[in-house]
Scaffold this motif. Structure first.
Motif, PDB file in Angstrom:
ATOM      1  N   VAL A 157      15.331  -9.659   4.839  1.00 11.28           N
ATOM      2  CA  VAL A 157      16.412 -10.646   4.782  1.00 11.28           C
ATOM      3  C   VAL A 157      16.053 -11.979   5.448  1.00 11.28           C
ATOM      4  CG1 VAL A 157      17.703 -10.000   6.882  1.00 11.28           C
ATOM      5  CG2 VAL A 157      18.933 -10.784   4.845  1.00 11.28           C
ATOM      6  N   ASN A 158      15.148 -11.918   6.420  1.00  8.87           N
ATOM      7  CA  ASN A 158      14.695 -13.154   7.061  1.00  8.87           C
ATOM      8  C   ASN A 158      13.544 -13.816   6.328  1.00  8.87           C
ATOM      9  OD1 ASN A 158      16.428 -13.451   9.174  1.00  8.87           O
ATOM     10  ND2 ASN A 158      15.200 -12.238  10.610  1.00  8.87           N
ATOM     11  N   ARG A 159      13.253 -13.330   5.116  1.00  8.96           N
ATOM     12  CA  ARG A 159      12.100 -13.825   4.360  1.00  8.96           C
ATOM     13  C   ARG A 159      10.844 -13.849   5.229  1.00  8.96           C
ATOM     14  NH1 ARG A 159      14.838 -16.999  -0.064  1.00  8.96           N
ATOM     15  NH2 ARG A 159      15.968 -15.230  -0.835  1.00  8.96           N
ATOM     16  N   PRO A 160      10.468 -12.711   5.794  1.00 10.51           N
ATOM     17  CA  PRO A 160       9.336 -12.700   6.720  1.00 10.51           C
ATOM     18  C   PRO A 160       8.026 -12.933   5.966  1.00 10.51           C
ATOM     19  CG  PRO A 160       9.972 -10.463   6.203  1.00 10.51           C
ATOM     20  CD  PRO A 160      10.974 -11.352   5.523  1.00 10.51           C
ATOM     21  N   SER A 161       7.074 -13.587   6.616  1.00 11.12           N
ATOM     22  CA  SER A 161       5.787 -13.738   5.942  1.00 11.12           C
ATOM     23  C   SER A 161       4.961 -12.463   6.074  1.00 11.12           C
ATOM     24  CB  SER A 161       5.024 -14.956   6.452  1.00 11.12           C
ATOM     25  OG  SER A 161       5.103 -15.046   7.840  1.00 11.12           O
ATOM     26  N   VAL A 162       5.324 -11.617   7.042  1.00 10.51           N
ATOM     27  CA  VAL A 162       4.606 -10.340   7.208  1.00 10.51           C
ATOM     28  C   VAL A 162       5.603  -9.188   7.177  1.00 10.51           C
ATOM     29  CG1 VAL A 162       3.143  -8.972   8.734  1.00 10.51           C
ATOM     30  CG2 VAL A 162       2.878 -11.457   8.676  1.00 10.51           C
ATOM     31  N   LEU A 163       5.297  -8.197   6.344  1.00  7.21           N
ATOM     32  CA  LEU A 163       6.134  -7.000   6.305  1.00  7.21           C
ATOM     33  C   LEU A 163       5.325  -5.819   6.838  1.00  7.21           C
ATOM     34  CD1 LEU A 163       8.796  -5.606   5.344  1.00  7.21           C
ATOM     35  CD2 LEU A 163       7.627  -5.158   3.186  1.00  7.21           C
ATOM     36  N   LEU A 164       5.840  -5.177   7.874  1.00  2.31           N
ATOM     37  CA  LEU A 164       5.182  -4.010   8.446  1.00  2.31           C
ATOM     38  C   LEU A 164       6.037  -2.793   8.112  1.00  2.31           C
ATOM     39  CD1 LEU A 164       4.408  -5.545  11.954  1.00  2.31           C
ATOM     40  CD2 LEU A 164       2.854  -5.381  10.005  1.00  2.31           C
ATOM     41  N   ARG A 186       6.401  -5.757  -5.550  1.00  4.30           N
ATOM     42  CA  ARG A 186       6.971  -6.932  -6.215  1.00  4.30           C
ATOM     43  C   ARG A 186       7.198  -8.068  -5.209  1.00  4.30           C
ATOM     44  NH1 ARG A 186      12.126  -8.679  -7.725  1.00  4.30           N
ATOM     45  NH2 ARG A 186      13.221  -6.761  -7.221  1.00  4.30           N
ATOM     46  N   PHE A 187       7.735  -7.730  -4.039  1.00  4.56           N
ATOM     47  CA  PHE A 187       7.934  -8.749  -3.005  1.00  4.56           C
ATOM     48  C   PHE A 187       6.597  -9.340  -2.579  1.00  4.56           C
ATOM     49  CE2 PHE A 187      12.063  -6.595  -2.326  1.00  4.56           C
ATOM     50  CZ  PHE A 187      12.862  -7.703  -2.546  1.00  4.56           C
ATOM     51  N   ASN A 188       5.605  -8.472  -2.501  1.00  7.67           N
ATOM     52  CA  ASN A 188       4.263  -8.911  -2.136  1.00  7.67           C
ATOM     53  C   ASN A 188       3.727  -9.939  -3.142  1.00  7.67           C
ATOM     54  OD1 ASN A 188       1.184  -7.653  -3.002  1.00  7.67           O
ATOM     55  ND2 ASN A 188       1.409  -8.625  -1.017  1.00  7.67           N
ATOM     56  N   ARG A 189       3.880  -9.650  -4.416  1.00  9.82           N
ATOM     57  CA  ARG A 189       3.373 -10.559  -5.450  1.00  9.82           C
ATOM     58  C   ARG A 189       4.208 -11.833  -5.545  1.00  9.82           C
ATOM     59  NH1 ARG A 189       3.291  -5.949  -8.532  1.00  9.82           N
ATOM     60  NH2 ARG A 189       5.169  -6.647  -9.590  1.00  9.82           N
ATOM     61  N   GLU A 190       5.523 -11.665  -5.600  1.00  9.92           N
ATOM     62  CA  GLU A 190       6.386 -12.817  -5.876  1.00  9.92           C
ATOM     63  C   GLU A 190       6.477 -13.787  -4.709  1.00  9.92           C
ATOM     64  OE1 GLU A 190      10.148 -11.308  -7.189  1.00  9.92           O
ATOM     65  OE2 GLU A 190       9.304 -10.547  -9.066  1.00  9.92           O
ATOM     66  N   ASN A 191       6.437 -13.257  -3.490  1.00 11.06           N
ATOM     67  CA  ASN A 191       6.630 -14.139  -2.328  1.00 11.06           C
ATOM     68  C   ASN A 191       5.369 -14.302  -1.507  1.00 11.06           C
ATOM     69  OD1 ASN A 191       9.343 -14.130  -3.117  1.00 11.06           O
ATOM     70  ND2 ASN A 191       9.745 -12.311  -1.879  1.00 11.06           N
ATOM     71  N   ASN A 192       4.273 -13.758  -2.023  1.00 11.18           N
ATOM     72  CA  ASN A 192       3.004 -13.815  -1.296  1.00 11.18           C
ATOM     73  C   ASN A 192       3.145 -13.305   0.140  1.00 11.18           C
ATOM     74  OD1 ASN A 192       0.262 -14.293  -1.498  1.00 11.18           O
ATOM     75  ND2 ASN A 192       0.425 -16.251  -0.430  1.00 11.18           N
ATOM     76  N   GLN A 193       3.973 -12.261   0.280  1.00 12.11           N
ATOM     77  CA  GLN A 193       4.163 -11.668   1.585  1.00 12.11           C
ATOM     78  C   GLN A 193       2.951 -10.802   1.935  1.00 12.11           C
ATOM     79  OE1 GLN A 193       8.008 -10.190   0.882  1.00 12.11           O
ATOM     80  NE2 GLN A 193       8.872 -11.222   2.644  1.00 12.11           N
ATOM     81  N   THR A 194       2.556 -10.843   3.188  1.00 12.18           N
ATOM     82  CA  THR A 194       1.476  -9.988   3.652  1.00 12.18           C
ATOM     83  C   THR A 194       2.087  -8.646   4.058  1.00 12.18           C
ATOM     84  OG1 THR A 194       0.428 -11.970   4.514  1.00 12.18           O
ATOM     85  CG2 THR A 194      -0.429  -9.848   5.299  1.00 12.18           C
ATOM     86  N   ILE A 195       1.482  -7.565   3.577  1.00 12.35           N
ATOM     87  CA  ILE A 195       2.093  -6.261   3.835  1.00 12.35           C
ATOM     88  C   ILE A 195       1.106  -5.303   4.480  1.00 12.35           C
ATOM     89  CG2 ILE A 195       3.160  -4.227   2.757  1.00 12.35           C
ATOM     90  CD1 ILE A 195       4.297  -6.084   0.672  1.00 12.35           C
ATOM     91  N   ILE A 196       1.535  -4.691   5.553  1.00 16.03           N
ATOM     92  CA  ILE A 196       0.753  -3.611   6.146  1.00 16.03           C
ATOM     93  C   ILE A 196       1.636  -2.374   6.152  1.00 16.03           C
ATOM     94  CG2 ILE A 196      -0.554  -2.809   8.139  1.00 16.03           C
ATOM     95  CD1 ILE A 196      -1.224  -5.612   8.805  1.00 16.03           C
ATOM     96  N   MET A 197       1.191  -1.366   5.449  1.00 17.76           N
ATOM     97  CA  MET A 197       2.003  -0.166   5.262  1.00 17.76           C
ATOM     98  C   MET A 197       1.245   1.070   5.741  1.00 17.76           C
ATOM     99  SD  MET A 197       3.367   1.417   1.624  1.00 17.76           S
ATOM    100  CE  MET A 197       1.725   1.746   0.971  1.00 17.76           C
ATOM    101  N   VAL A 198       1.843   1.781   6.672  1.00 14.33           N
ATOM    102  CA  VAL A 198       1.270   3.060   7.090  1.00 14.33           C
ATOM    103  C   VAL A 198       1.789   4.128   6.142  1.00 14.33           C
ATOM    104  CG1 VAL A 198       1.346   4.834   8.876  1.00 14.33           C
ATOM    105  CG2 VAL A 198       1.030   2.446   9.522  1.00 14.33           C
ATOM    106  N   THR A 199       0.909   4.971   5.672  1.00 12.81           N
ATOM    107  CA  THR A 199       1.347   6.046   4.780  1.00 12.81           C
ATOM    108  C   THR A 199       0.409   7.239   4.882  1.00 12.81           C
ATOM    109  OG1 THR A 199       1.892   6.646   2.508  1.00 12.81           O
ATOM    110  CG2 THR A 199       0.074   5.104   2.792  1.00 12.81           C
ATOM    111  N   HIS A 200       0.946   8.436   4.597  1.00 14.01           N
ATOM    112  CA  HIS A 200       0.057   9.604   4.539  1.00 14.01           C
ATOM    113  C   HIS A 200      -0.149  10.006   3.090  1.00 14.01           C
ATOM    114  CE1 HIS A 200       4.182  11.288   4.771  1.00 14.01           C
ATOM    115  NE2 HIS A 200       3.712  11.986   3.746  1.00 14.01           N
ATOM    116  N   ASP A 201       0.380   9.182   2.196  1.00 16.46           N
ATOM    117  CA  ASP A 201       0.399   9.540   0.783  1.00 16.46           C
ATOM    118  C   ASP A 201      -0.583   8.655   0.005  1.00 16.46           C
ATOM    119  OD1 ASP A 201       1.007  10.171  -1.787  1.00 16.46           O
ATOM    120  OD2 ASP A 201       3.094   9.507  -1.702  1.00 16.46           O
ATOM    121  N   ILE A 202      -1.603   9.270  -0.570  1.00 15.29           N
ATOM    122  CA  ILE A 202      -2.625   8.496  -1.286  1.00 15.29           C
ATOM    123  C   ILE A 202      -2.029   7.792  -2.504  1.00 15.29           C
ATOM    124  CG2 ILE A 202      -3.468  10.479  -2.650  1.00 15.29           C
ATOM    125  CD1 ILE A 202      -5.665   7.656  -1.232  1.00 15.29           C
ATOM    126  N   PHE A 203      -0.995   8.382  -3.064  1.00 17.79           N
ATOM    127  CA  PHE A 203      -0.293   7.752  -4.183  1.00 17.79           C
ATOM    128  C   PHE A 203       0.291   6.403  -3.734  1.00 17.79           C
ATOM    129  CE2 PHE A 203       3.897   7.079  -6.169  1.00 17.79           C
ATOM    130  CZ  PHE A 203       3.498   6.892  -7.482  1.00 17.79           C
TER     131      PHE A 203
END
Ligand SMILES: Nc1ncnc2c1ncn2[C@@H]1O[C@H](COP(=O)(O)OP(=O)(O)O)[C@@H](O)[C@H]1O
Ligand SMILES: [Mg+2]
Length: 239
Positions: A157-164, A186-203
């Motif tokens: 909602v704050n239009r962050p440049s980085v999404l964790l 989609r947010f990553n592509r459309e807003n050029n947001q940088t994303i770091i996502m922790v996941t245990h899922d290879i999918f």
């Protein structure tokens, strides 16, 4: 965009010191989507907390947008976080008695009342995460998948440049996970947001440009979509 150098983090409990991060170096470019994988307890959430300025490192430096987090006071870090960083927590951390809309709006109250423009942003986000029909529903009455979508909207909602995002699809079935990952990319592509996502899922990790494998407090391996053996690597992982 994000530069991490020699990052260490120790936790002291009584006499005992646990070193959770043991010297992490990491650079992430603006607009890059990075997935972090690794065994439970290897320090992934700790790294994310440090990147989000929610905790401070024992040693090392983190700079985001050329601002050095280590040089900030706690107050400065809070302001920086509000302005530039969106955080999706593993357990959502919604305010249970507030409605969907109120939860999403919550970070906006920090700098004053809701303007017409801010309400427009909330409305658009409600629409993108598919919760328009549930905006008046209290958070504690939502399903896990719905709560996760509220958490995503609130983080954006704050239009962050980085999404964790800490395991943003951890508690979802495959279909719901795919929907959420679609939204995030989609947010990553459309807003050029940088994303770091922790996941245990290879999918889930397959949505990222780069996968970082964490082991025992250090980066063990990095595989990029651009690498020649990316497809082979992914196939191996899924086998
Ligand atoms: N606040 C804390 N105090 C003490 N130990 C902690 C704290 N936070 C995390 N740890 C420890 O650090 C290790 C890594 O935790 P974490 O970063 O949550 O791992 P992961 O997210 O990879 O599963 C674990 O052994 C955990 O018990
Ligand atoms: Mg974790």
């Amino acid at each position: 965009m994000i530069n991490v150098k020699g990052l260490t983090k120790e936790f002291k409990q009584g006499q005992e010191i646990t070193q959770v991060l043991k010297g992490v170096d990491l650079n992430v470019e603006e607009g890059e989507f990075v997935a972090i994988m690794g065994p439970s307890g290897s320090g992934k959430s700790t790294l994310l907390q440090l990147l989000g300025g929610l905790d401070i490192p024992t040693e090392g430096e983190i700079s985001i947008n050329q601002s050095n987090l280590s040089e900030m006071t706690e107050k400065e870090r809070t302001i920086f976080r509000r302005k530039y960083i969106g955080f999706i927590f593993q357990n959502y951390q919604l305010l249970p008695t507030l409605t969907v809309e109120e939860n999403i709006a919550f970070p906006l109250h920090a700098d004053g009342s809701l303007t017409k423009e801010k309400n427009q942003i909330i409305y658009e986000l409600l629409d993108s995460v598919g919760l328009k029909g549930l905006r008046q529903k209290r958070a504690n009455l939502l399903s896990g998948g719905q709560q996760q979508r509220v958490a995503i909207a609130r983080a954006l909602v704050n239009r962050p440049s980085v999404l964790l995002a800490d395991e943003p699809t951890g508690n979802l079935d495959r279909n719901k996970a795919e929907e959420i990952l679609g939204l995030i990319s989609r947010f990553n592509r459309e807003n050029n947001q940088t994303i770091i996502m922790v996941t245990h899922d290879i999918f889930a990790a397959g949505f990222a440009d780069r996968i970082i494998l964490f082991r025992d407090g250090v980066i063990d391996q990095v595989i990029s979509r651009k690498d020649e053996d990316y497809a082979k690597y992914m196939a191996n992982f899924m086998a």
